[in-house]
Design a protein around this motif. Structure first.
Motif, PDB file in Angstrom:
ATOM      1  N   ARG A  49       0.837  -1.201   0.000  1.00 61.39           N
ATOM      2  CA  ARG A  49       0.000   0.000   0.000  1.00 61.39           C
ATOM      3  C   ARG A  49       0.873   1.252   0.000  1.00 61.39           C
ATOM      4  NH1 ARG A  49      -2.479  -0.221   4.864  1.00 61.39           N
ATOM      5  NH2 ARG A  49      -3.623  -2.036   4.148  1.00 61.39           N
ATOM      6  N   GLU A  50       1.944   1.243   0.817  1.00 61.27           N
ATOM      7  CA  GLU A  50       2.844   2.393   0.869  1.00 61.27           C
ATOM      8  C   GLU A  50       3.561   2.596  -0.459  1.00 61.27           C
ATOM      9  OE1 GLU A  50       5.556   2.354   4.152  1.00 61.27           O
ATOM     10  OE2 GLU A  50       3.992   1.786   5.560  1.00 61.27           O
ATOM     11  N   VAL A  51       3.974   1.524  -1.099  1.00 59.59           N
ATOM     12  CA  VAL A  51       4.654   1.633  -2.387  1.00 59.59           C
ATOM     13  C   VAL A  51       3.694   2.200  -3.434  1.00 59.59           C
ATOM     14  CG1 VAL A  51       5.675   0.300  -4.290  1.00 59.59           C
ATOM     15  CG2 VAL A  51       6.388  -0.131  -1.936  1.00 59.59           C
ATOM     16  N   ARG A  52       2.448   1.732  -3.419  1.00 56.06           N
ATOM     17  CA  ARG A  52       1.448   2.260  -4.362  1.00 56.06           C
ATOM     18  C   ARG A  52       1.254   3.767  -4.159  1.00 56.06           C
ATOM     19  NH1 ARG A  52      -1.469  -2.181  -3.755  1.00 56.06           N
ATOM     20  NH2 ARG A  52      -2.669  -1.331  -2.050  1.00 56.06           N
ATOM     21  N   ARG A  53       1.113   4.183  -2.907  1.00 56.47           N
ATOM     22  CA  ARG A  53       0.932   5.608  -2.613  1.00 56.47           C
ATOM     23  C   ARG A  53       2.165   6.411  -3.032  1.00 56.47           C
ATOM     24  NH1 ARG A  53      -0.289   6.544   3.198  1.00 56.47           N
ATOM     25  NH2 ARG A  53      -0.619   8.653   2.488  1.00 56.47           N
ATOM     26  N   TYR A  54       3.352   5.835  -2.777  1.00 61.07           N
ATOM     27  CA  TYR A  54       4.596   6.491  -3.173  1.00 61.07           C
ATOM     28  C   TYR A  54       4.629   6.685  -4.690  1.00 61.07           C
ATOM     29  CZ  TYR A  54       9.562   6.897  -4.299  1.00 61.07           C
ATOM     30  OH  TYR A  54      10.759   7.294  -4.801  1.00 61.07           O
ATOM     31  N   ASN A  55       4.277   5.650  -5.435  1.00 61.53           N
ATOM     32  CA  ASN A  55       4.274   5.747  -6.899  1.00 61.53           C
ATOM     33  C   ASN A  55       3.252   6.766  -7.393  1.00 61.53           C
ATOM     34  OD1 ASN A  55       6.346   3.910  -7.271  1.00 61.53           O
ATOM     35  ND2 ASN A  55       4.954   2.170  -7.402  1.00 61.53           N
ATOM     36  N   GLN A  56       2.093   6.825  -6.748  1.00 64.15           N
ATOM     37  CA  GLN A  56       1.083   7.815  -7.128  1.00 64.15           C
ATOM     38  C   GLN A  56       1.600   9.229  -6.876  1.00 64.15           C
ATOM     39  OE1 GLN A  56      -2.254   6.553  -4.779  1.00 64.15           O
ATOM     40  NE2 GLN A  56      -2.962   5.081  -6.320  1.00 64.15           N
ATOM     41  N   ARG A  57       2.280   9.439  -5.750  1.00 63.51           N
ATOM     42  CA  ARG A  57       2.856  10.758  -5.466  1.00 63.51           C
ATOM     43  C   ARG A  57       3.926  11.117  -6.489  1.00 63.51           C
ATOM     44  NH1 ARG A  57       4.342   9.177  -0.224  1.00 63.51           N
ATOM     45  NH2 ARG A  57       2.422   8.648   0.796  1.00 63.51           N
ATOM     46  N   ARG A  58       4.744  10.150  -6.877  1.00 58.50           N
ATOM     47  CA  ARG A  58       5.791  10.408  -7.870  1.00 58.50           C
ATOM     48  C   ARG A  58       5.166  10.794  -9.210  1.00 58.50           C
ATOM     49  NH1 ARG A  58      11.131  10.500  -6.967  1.00 58.50           N
ATOM     50  NH2 ARG A  58      11.444   9.693  -9.038  1.00 58.50           N
ATOM     51  N   ILE A  59       4.128  10.084  -9.629  1.00 53.76           N
ATOM     52  CA  ILE A  59       3.463  10.426 -10.891  1.00 53.76           C
ATOM     53  C   ILE A  59       2.871  11.824 -10.806  1.00 53.76           C
ATOM     54  CG2 ILE A  59       1.469   9.859 -12.352  1.00 53.76           C
ATOM     55  CD1 ILE A  59       2.084   6.874 -11.687  1.00 53.76           C
ATOM     56  N   GLY A  60       2.202  12.121  -9.692  1.00 59.47           N
ATOM     57  CA  GLY A  60       1.648  13.465  -9.499  1.00 59.47           C
ATOM     58  C   GLY A  60       2.730  14.527  -9.510  1.00 59.47           C
ATOM     59  N   GLY A  61       3.860  14.225  -8.900  1.00 65.69           N
ATOM     60  CA  GLY A  61       4.977  15.166  -8.886  1.00 65.69           C
ATOM     61  C   GLY A  61       5.509  15.445 -10.277  1.00 65.69           C
ATOM     62  N   TRP A  62       5.647  14.391 -11.086  1.00 66.11           N
ATOM     63  CA  TRP A  62       6.136  14.599 -12.455  1.00 66.11           C
ATOM     64  C   TRP A  62       5.131  15.367 -13.295  1.00 66.11           C
ATOM     65  CZ3 TRP A  62      10.873  14.806 -13.608  1.00 66.11           C
ATOM     66  CH2 TRP A  62      11.803  14.011 -12.980  1.00 66.11           C
ATOM     67  N   ILE A  63       3.857  15.112 -13.081  1.00 67.32           N
ATOM     68  CA  ILE A  63       2.827  15.872 -13.817  1.00 67.32           C
ATOM     69  C   ILE A  63       2.920  17.346 -13.458  1.00 67.32           C
ATOM     70  CG2 ILE A  63       0.331  16.271 -13.999  1.00 67.32           C
ATOM     71  CD1 ILE A  63       0.006  13.197 -13.772  1.00 67.32           C
TER      72      ILE A  63
END
Length: 121
Positions: A49-63
């Protein structure tokens, strides 16, 4: 003096007690293993769950980073006179350097998150 019957009863009782103790120890060990397995599965679910949230934050950050760069580029192009979307006053208020800076700052915050695997060290 003790008779042969009482000795055999005593030995039989000891064997029964020893057998019960062994069975209890085996049951305790099985319960501990099951509890450990459950804890490991729970940890794995939380980690995923933490890895999924981390990846979502990274995608949002790049956007946000891409949007920030786009705002900076369009702002520079508008100031250079290459094209114009709105009046210079509105341009500075709404799509100028402050907007680009806020977007890039948000991107840096999101991209600066530590990966969950590194947090556990």
């Amino acid at each position: 003096m003790t008779t042969g019957k009482s000795k055999s009863k005593s030995n039989s009782h000891r064997r029964d007690v020893d057998l019960r103790r062994r069975q209890d120890k085996e049951a305790d060990r099985a319960r501990e293993e099951e509890q450990h397995r459950d804890e490991a599965e729970q940890w794995a679910r939380n980690f995923q769950r933490e890895v999924r949230r981390y990846n979502q934050r990274r995608i949002g950050g790049w956007i946000l980073a891409v949007l920030g760069v786009a705002v900076f580029v369009t702002h520079i192009m508008e100031h250079s006179g290459t094209f114009s979307l709105m009046s210079p006053g509105m341009q500075d208020l709404f799509i100028g350097y402050p907007t680009g800076a806020v977007l890039l700052l948000a991107a840096v915050i999101l991209l600066g998150q530590v990966h969950p695997a590194e947090r556990r060290r």
